[in-house]
Scaffold this motif. Sequence first.
Motif, PDB file in Angstrom:
ATOM      1  N   ASP A   1     -14.350  10.117   8.880  1.00 27.19           N
ATOM      2  CA  ASP A   1     -13.494   9.095   8.328  1.00 27.19           C
ATOM      3  C   ASP A   1     -12.472   9.711   7.362  1.00 27.19           C
ATOM      4  N   SER A   2     -11.202   9.399   7.573  1.00 25.01           N
ATOM      5  CA  SER A   2     -10.193  10.005   6.698  1.00 25.01           C
ATOM      6  C   SER A   2     -10.069   9.266   5.363  1.00 25.01           C
ATOM      7  N   ASP A   3     -10.618   8.053   5.269  1.00 23.62           N
ATOM      8  CA  ASP A   3     -10.471   7.282   4.025  1.00 23.62           C
ATOM      9  C   ASP A   3     -11.084   7.969   2.801  1.00 23.62           C
TER      10      ASP A   3
ATOM     11  N   PRO B   1      -8.160   2.947  -2.947  1.00 24.40           N
ATOM     12  CA  PRO B   1      -7.450   2.515  -1.744  1.00 24.40           C
ATOM     13  C   PRO B   1      -8.032   1.209  -1.203  1.00 24.40           C
TER      14      PRO B   1
ATOM     15  N   GLY C   1     -12.677   4.099   0.281  1.00 25.20           N
ATOM     16  CA  GLY C   1     -12.858   5.541   0.415  1.00 25.20           C
ATOM     17  C   GLY C   1     -14.107   6.082  -0.246  1.00 25.20           C
TER      18      GLY C   1
ATOM     19  N   SER D   1      -9.229   0.651   1.527  1.00 25.85           N
ATOM     20  CA  SER D   1     -10.483   0.905   2.248  1.00 25.85           C
ATOM     21  C   SER D   1     -11.571   1.447   1.319  1.00 25.85           C
TER      22      SER D   1
ATOM     23  N   LYS E   1       0.846   4.540  -2.467  1.00 28.19           N
ATOM     24  CA  LYS E   1       0.703   5.915  -1.963  1.00 28.19           C
ATOM     25  C   LYS E   1       1.846   6.806  -2.440  1.00 28.19           C
TER      26      LYS E   1
ATOM     27  N   SER F   1       0.840  -1.208   0.000  1.00 27.24           N
ATOM     28  CA  SER F   1       0.000   0.000   0.000  1.00 27.24           C
ATOM     29  C   SER F   1       0.867   1.247   0.000  1.00 27.24           C
TER      30      SER F   1
ATOM     31  N   ASP G   1      -9.015  11.024   1.898  1.00 28.60           N
ATOM     32  CA  ASP G   1      -7.766  10.698   1.213  1.00 28.60           C
ATOM     33  C   ASP G   1      -8.031  10.271  -0.226  1.00 28.60           C
ATOM     34  N   ALA G   2      -9.034   9.399  -0.372  1.00 30.96           N
ATOM     35  CA  ALA G   2      -9.315   8.882  -1.713  1.00 30.96           C
ATOM     36  C   ALA G   2      -9.683  10.020  -2.654  1.00 30.96           C
TER      37      ALA G   2
END
Lengths: 287, 266
Positions: free
Chosen positions: B156-158, A114, A118, A116, A76, A72, B161-162
């Motif tokens: 939520d930071s996800d 990502p 996102g 997760s 990034k 990961s 960020d995305a």
Amino acid sequence: MTRANKTRDSGNETIQMTQNLSFSLISTNKIIQMSNVSTSYDSKNFALEKINLSIDRGTNYAIVGQSGSGKSTLLKLMNGMMVPSSGTIKIDYVSPNMNNKKFKKMMHTIGYIPQSLGLVKNITVLDNILIGALPRLNKIQSFFRKFPEHEVTEAKRIISLVGLTGKENRKAYMLSGGEKRRVAIARALMQKPTILLADEIVSELDHVTAKEIMNLIADAQKRMNLTAIMVHHDMQLALEYANRVAVIKEGHKILEIGVEGDTIVDFQTGDMTTEEIMEMHADDTKK
Amino acid sequence: MTPKNNILIGIIVGLVLIASYNIEANPLDFVEGFPNLGIILEEILVLENIVDNMKYVPSALLAMLETLQMAFIGTVVGVVIGLPFSMLAARNLNSKFVYAPIRILLAIVRTFPSILWAMLFVIVVGLGPFAGVLAIILYTIGFVTKLQFESIETIDSDPMDAVSSIGVSKFQLIRYVVIPEAASHLLGQMLYMFDYNVRQSSILGIVGAGGIGFFIIQYIKFFEYGKAAVYLFVVLIVVLGIEWISVKIRDKYIVKSQHGMEVTAK
Ligand SMILES: Nc1ncnc2c1ncn2[C@@H]1O[C@H](COP(=O)(O)OP(=O)(O)OP(=O)(O)O)[C@@H](O)[C@H]1O
Ligand SMILES: [Mg+2]
């Protein structure tokens, strides 16, 4: 010339200029180049150490490795969310860094999915996907949330492409894991990307769904001449879809192989048979 | 219980006693004064008085309406003005050089209780509900921004960020990720703030800044407890009503969406 001079990249500017020239003459084909890249989250341990990579435009590239090996982190670095503590990365000859204006423009066409995913939970599938078109809106359009008709049409086309027709008005939190992944892929495709970075997006899925999603990306990749860089847990899956596979272990790239049909070409560690490569990874995953 | 805790409790009890001495808080005064409450209640609860005072209900309702209007305008305008400040004060969206000065500014605004703002605005714009509305706006800005930026910092930071990795502008990030992610919290805080502001607006009349409090304080000053009671009763009923409505709204739109449940039944 003046533009190259103005670019405040981390590397030496003069070297960069000559590199720009020579690379564009020798091989315009390299879309991502990393040399001696190291990075860390804390001062003690390297998350990645001395990584050398070079990825051709249009490649379907896979990165494989155990949990915590630095996969990961590698992605990034490629999309500028992290900067290396040493070494250089060039994406189309620009250093990825969110604070670099030139790179920020490039980010519009780097799709990043990502681990997760996102997604924005409380908005619909369609709205999540339209986020991929945000860089193409002007200030007034984005203030009033007014997406041009053709963008909405495009979003709907991608929705049917990823198999989410009929679910466009569902809230993202109401979707299954596989559906969420499709939304994240669709958002990335909505960017009209030239590079697609995907972090273990099929790892937790059943085999059938995983294949569906991989085929989806493989199709898009061929049609749009995308450079796809996908992180996988599973070597088998990587070999099935990728032209190139890099294996990362404890922050080091320990192997890079090319896949052409059934033949596997070893690019990094010299002579190794297919069996040996497969076995090597089997050891990795068993641990 | 550790000895350390015992010492701590001892210190707290000691401080309460010292503080009480200083402000002359004497339980005996309270006991001796208690019968006075009886006298007030007696006057209020006499049947004739109640029937007689009923004719004040319409004017009490009218005054309460003004109070509600003040609270409503103050809350909406305060929240709308507060939101951009909250975005600037959130540490996950800004550098230290932006959020630190904004936070100091907001902390200063927050220092003033609404009644002080009201006194100030009575001087500036004169007696009446407008001064009260301005006071509520300022108070709301100070108070709600703290709730807002704290909840913005917990999103939520996800997704952030995305979506930042697409290279969108800061405004787009706020408009398309931060606000939708924080929406249920922001709405909940607005309801809470309205609830709170209705109660506050009820007392701003004491300094002449409009609303029902003006009547209540007048009647109390002239020992007309029965009439004051009618007005207080109206406040009580309305506040309870609003509380009930906001619980309903919270249940329907906020709690469920925060727990990821389907909100709109199909
Ligand atoms: N935000 C962070 N702060 C500190 N350390 C981190 C952070 N993210 C990752 N690391 C560390 O960096 C190393 C590499 O992490 P990375 O997430 O790149 O691994 P990965 O290969 O993607 O693993 P996985 O397969 O579990 O996703 C790990 O040792 C991890 O603990
Ligand atoms: Mg990972």
